[in-house]
Write a protein that holds these residues in place. Structure first.
Motif, PDB file in Angstrom:
ATOM      1  N   GLU A 264       0.131  -7.775  10.167  1.00  0.00           N
ATOM      2  CA  GLU A 264      -0.531  -6.516  10.502  1.00  0.00           C
ATOM      3  C   GLU A 264       0.473  -5.371  10.367  1.00  0.00           C
ATOM      4  O   GLU A 264       0.749  -4.655  11.306  1.00  0.00           O
TER       5      GLU A 264
ATOM      6  N   GLY B 293       0.255  -2.935   7.921  1.00  0.00           N
ATOM      7  CA  GLY B 293      -0.271  -1.795   7.191  1.00  0.00           C
ATOM      8  C   GLY B 293      -0.070  -1.871   5.694  1.00  0.00           C
ATOM      9  O   GLY B 293      -0.356  -0.903   4.983  1.00  0.00           O
ATOM     10  N   GLY B 294       0.426  -3.016   5.191  1.00  0.00           N
ATOM     11  CA  GLY B 294       0.639  -3.171   3.760  1.00  0.00           C
ATOM     12  C   GLY B 294      -0.670  -3.401   3.020  1.00  0.00           C
ATOM     13  O   GLY B 294      -1.739  -3.559   3.619  1.00  0.00           O
ATOM     14  N   ARG B 295      -0.578  -3.422   1.718  1.00  0.00           N
ATOM     15  CA  ARG B 295      -1.752  -3.643   0.873  1.00  0.00           C
ATOM     16  C   ARG B 295      -1.835  -5.132   0.547  1.00  0.00           C
ATOM     17  O   ARG B 295      -1.277  -5.601  -0.436  1.00  0.00           O
ATOM     18  N   HIS B 296      -2.549  -5.851   1.364  1.00  0.00           N
ATOM     19  CA  HIS B 296      -2.585  -7.304   1.282  1.00  0.00           C
ATOM     20  C   HIS B 296      -3.850  -7.764   0.553  1.00  0.00           C
ATOM     21  O   HIS B 296      -4.889  -7.995   1.170  1.00  0.00           O
ATOM     22  N   GLY B 297      -3.744  -7.923  -0.759  1.00  0.00           N
ATOM     23  CA  GLY B 297      -4.909  -8.283  -1.556  1.00  0.00           C
ATOM     24  C   GLY B 297      -5.476  -9.654  -1.230  1.00  0.00           C
ATOM     25  O   GLY B 297      -6.693  -9.811  -1.095  1.00  0.00           O
TER      26      GLY B 297
ATOM     27  N   ASN C 182      -3.388 -15.677  -8.186  1.00  0.00           N
ATOM     28  CA  ASN C 182      -2.137 -14.950  -8.108  1.00  0.00           C
ATOM     29  C   ASN C 182      -1.009 -15.841  -8.596  1.00  0.00           C
ATOM     30  O   ASN C 182      -1.220 -17.016  -8.909  1.00  0.00           O
TER      31      ASN C 182
ATOM     32  N   SER D  93      -5.071 -11.371   1.543  1.00  0.00           N
ATOM     33  CA  SER D  93      -5.589 -11.339   2.911  1.00  0.00           C
ATOM     34  C   SER D  93      -6.945 -10.646   2.971  1.00  0.00           C
ATOM     35  O   SER D  93      -7.848 -11.068   3.706  1.00  0.00           O
ATOM     36  N   ALA D  94      -7.104  -9.576   2.205  1.00  0.00           N
ATOM     37  CA  ALA D  94      -8.389  -8.872   2.168  1.00  0.00           C
ATOM     38  C   ALA D  94      -9.475  -9.775   1.584  1.00  0.00           C
ATOM     39  O   ALA D  94     -10.610  -9.801   2.082  1.00  0.00           O
TER      40      ALA D  94
ATOM     41  N   TRP E  28       7.268 -11.783  -3.813  1.00  0.00           N
ATOM     42  CA  TRP E  28       6.080 -12.620  -3.660  1.00  0.00           C
ATOM     43  C   TRP E  28       6.448 -14.089  -3.506  1.00  0.00           C
ATOM     44  O   TRP E  28       5.932 -14.794  -2.639  1.00  0.00           O
TER      45      TRP E  28
END
Length: 210
Positions: A75, A77-81, A65, A83-84, A128
C-alpha cells in the motif's frame, strides 16, 4: 510489414469465426465477462495461456508479465498493475481459481540466476525480478555447484511458489482461500517435452498432469 499483414489476415479470420452472420459466440460476451479462472502467465511469446489451455474468448482472465511474477501486497501508492488486475478478478469478477503459470527456458529467471537483469543496470527489469530473489537464494543454497540448467529449472518452479505465497499476502485473496471460495494453483510448462506439471502441496513437488 509481413507480420502486420499476417496479423490483419488473422483478425479477419477471427472476425469471420466469431462475428459471422451464423455465429453467436460473442453474443453473450457483448453483455460482459464472467470468467471463473484467472491465469498469471509470462510475457514469453511461446507461452500463451489461452493457446496452451485451448480456451475460447471469455474463458480466462489473463495477466502476463516478465517471469509470471506476483508482487506482495503493498500500500505504497505505486502503480501496481498486477495487483489491480488481481483486485478486479477476485473482488469484482469473483474468480474461483488463480493459476500461476510458469515455464522452462524463462528469460527472466535466466537473467535472475545469472545476476544480469536488464540492459539498464538497476532498471525496470532488475527491480521487477527482485520479487523472485527468494527463489534464487533457495536454489543456490540447496543446489550449490549444480548444472546451470538444473538450477534454472529449480528456480523457475521456486518462483512460482514465491508468487503463490505472495498471493496469500493480499487480505481479500487469503480470506477467500480460507473460506474455500478461491483456490490457488501453480503450473509449470515444459517447452521441450510439451508437458504440464502442477504443484502438489502434499508432496511438495511439481507432478505431471496426465
Amino acid at each position: 510489414m509481413q507480420d502486420l499483414e499476417r496479423f490483419v489476415a488473422g483478425f479477419r479470420s477471427f472476425q469471420k469465426d466469431y462475428f459471422g452472420p451464423e455465429n453467436s459466440q460473442f453474443e453473450r460476451l457483448k453483455q460482459g465477462q464472467s470468467p471463473k479462472t484467472m491465469i498469471i502467465g509470462c510475457s514469453d511469446s511461446r507461452v500463451d495461456p489461452a493457446i496452451l489451455t485451448n480456451c475460447a474468448p471469455g474463458d480466462i482472465f489473463t495477466v502476463r508479465n516478465v517471469a509470471n511474477l506476483v508482487p506482495p501486497y503493498e500500500e505504497d501508492g505505486g502503480r501496481h498493475g498486477v495487483s489491480a488486475a488481481l483486485e478486479f478478478a477476485v473482488c469484482y469478477l469473483e474468480v474461483e481459481h488463480i493459476i500461476v503459470l510458469g515455464h522452462s527456458q524463462c528469460g527472466g529467471i535466466n537473467a535472475l540466476m545469472a545476476g544480469n537483469c536488464g540492459c539498464k543496470g538497476d532498471g525496470f527489469i532488475s527491480s521487477w525480478m527482485s520479487i523472485a530473489a527468494p527463489a534464487r537464494e533457495k536454489v543456490l543454497a540447496e543446489l550449490p555447484g549444480k548444472d546451470t540448467k538444473l538450477q534454472q529449472r529449480a528456480a523457475e518452479q521456486a518462483a512460482i511458489l514465491v508468487s503463490l505465497e505472495n498471493l496469500r499476502s493480499f487480505p481479500w485473496i487469503n480470506q477467500r482461500v480460507i473460506d474455500g471460495t478461491l483456490s490457488l494453483h501453480g503450473w509449470y510448462f515444459e517447452l521441450n517435452a510439451g508437458e504440464l506439471s502442477e504443484y502438489r502441496q502434499c508432496s511438495g513437488l511439481f507432478q505431471k498432469i496426465d
